[in-house]
Write a protein that holds these residues in place. Sequence first.
Motif, PDB file in Angstrom:
ATOM      1  N   ALA A  42       0.925  -1.446   0.130  1.00 31.49           N
ATOM      2  CA  ALA A  42       0.143  -0.110   0.135  1.00 31.49           C
ATOM      3  C   ALA A  42       0.710   1.188   0.048  1.00 31.49           C
ATOM      4  N   ALA A  45       1.630   1.880  -3.454  1.00 32.37           N
ATOM      5  CA  ALA A  45       0.589   2.235  -4.393  1.00 32.37           C
ATOM      6  C   ALA A  45       0.266   4.000  -3.834  1.00 32.37           C
ATOM      7  N   ALA A  46       0.716   4.237  -2.635  1.00 34.99           N
ATOM      8  CA  ALA A  46       0.316   5.508  -2.243  1.00 34.99           C
ATOM      9  C   ALA A  46       1.343   6.489  -2.787  1.00 34.99           C
ATOM     10  N   TYR A  51      -3.362   4.901  -3.957  1.00 36.22           N
ATOM     11  CA  TYR A  51      -4.319   4.137  -2.972  1.00 36.22           C
ATOM     12  C   TYR A  51      -5.490   4.985  -2.629  1.00 36.22           C
ATOM     13  N   VAL A  54      -5.412   8.927  -0.708  1.00 39.52           N
ATOM     14  CA  VAL A  54      -3.727   9.263  -0.496  1.00 39.52           C
ATOM     15  C   VAL A  54      -4.044  10.794  -0.325  1.00 39.52           C
ATOM     16  N   ASN A 272     -10.989  -3.724   2.076  1.00 35.44           N
ATOM     17  CA  ASN A 272      -9.843  -2.898   2.183  1.00 35.44           C
ATOM     18  C   ASN A 272      -9.815  -2.630   3.720  1.00 35.44           C
TER      19      ASN A 272
END
Length: 333
Positions: A42, A45-46, A51, A54, A272
């Motif tokens: 994650a 992804a951020a 994400y 974010v 999630n």
Amino acid sequence: MKAWVAPRYGPPEVLELQELPDPQPGRGEAVVQVRAIGLNFADCAARMGVYPRVPRPPFVPGMEVAGDVVAVGEEAEPSLVGARVAAVPIFAGHAEAVRVPVSHLRPLPAGVDYVTAAALAVTGITADHGLRTVGRLRPGERVVITAAAGGVGTMAVQMAAAAGAQVVAVASTPAKRELAARLGASATYGYEEYATAVQGGVDVIFDSVGGRLFRTGWRALRGDGRYILFGFAAAVGPRRVRWLRSVWELASMGVVIPALLVSPCRTLAGFNLSLVPHLAAEMHERFDRLLAAIQGGTLRAVVGTTVPFAELPRAHALLQGRGSVGKVVVTVP
Ligand SMILES: NC(=O)c1ccc[n+]([C@@H]2O[C@H](COP(=O)([O-])OP(=O)(O)OC[C@H]3O[C@@H](n4cnc5c(N)ncnc54)[C@H](OP(=O)(O)O)[C@@H]3O)[C@@H](O)[C@H]2O)c1
């Protein structure tokens, strides 16, 4: 304090080490002096801006840390100061200190070191929630776990095996598959071969890769089979999101028609955990159970690599490039 800032969304090398003001605790918050950072997919992804929720750049990524509480704000228990804790700030944890709501931290017992603690919460709680609560995994059932040698995967393999399930581990390299076998998997496969190997005979699929894997896995489910989708790693390349590839992977998942779920009695579920804060109390119980299992020697946090804080972007590149095994932990001096 020093922190790794993403001045824009992008590949691992966008991260810049900057001097930022020390964080101050707000109402119901604590400040944690960070000793170890648990790296999560994650965080990659951020950093790439994909994400959920974010922050806009510049921002400090960082979902998970372990360290010492050095200050608390109003309405936070003053006796927390000095406590060794694991904490899940979701963002801002790639730093020497971070502000965290006290509901997102948990004190550590003596004997659990910072590196272990930083490898435990996100991976362990995700595997526990996914397999037990969402997947309703029962003894004797056959469960497929994808990315089985990763952070979440190594936890999931151990937990499923300990629950008496027959574990089929799927991973990309022989070394990763050997690790999954050592952790309790009774069969291991590469991605291309697993679907034919388990055709029609799987009760639960615990999948963080998604894309075309979903379609073959869905077909392999037995009646009352449960497909738990909790990530989409298939969309990601070693440095960037592969947008065209993602569209192709999404299209390859096919279409699930709700009415057609009825007769085969199949369940499709997704989750999630960072988006369901009302589960916080339950998370504390899960984390305490994980700590007890670690202390009792029935579970281990598999830390494949530790990287010093000064080299944190290398840890991102390793994780995103599929080079990591188990959890990657960044140590903070
Ligand atoms: N929904 C939630 O609440 C939740 C919580 C935590 C984690 N997750 C998801 O769970 C997954 C595992 O997280 P983690 O932090 O423990 O990471 P990880 O499993 O340690 O690393 C990701 C693994 O995914 C596999 N993978 C497959 N395709 C990939 C690709 N195109 N690019 C990169 N990796 C790929 C790789 O294993 P192989 O080389 O064996 O394929 C890689 O090692 C991630 O997808 C993450 O987003 C979801």
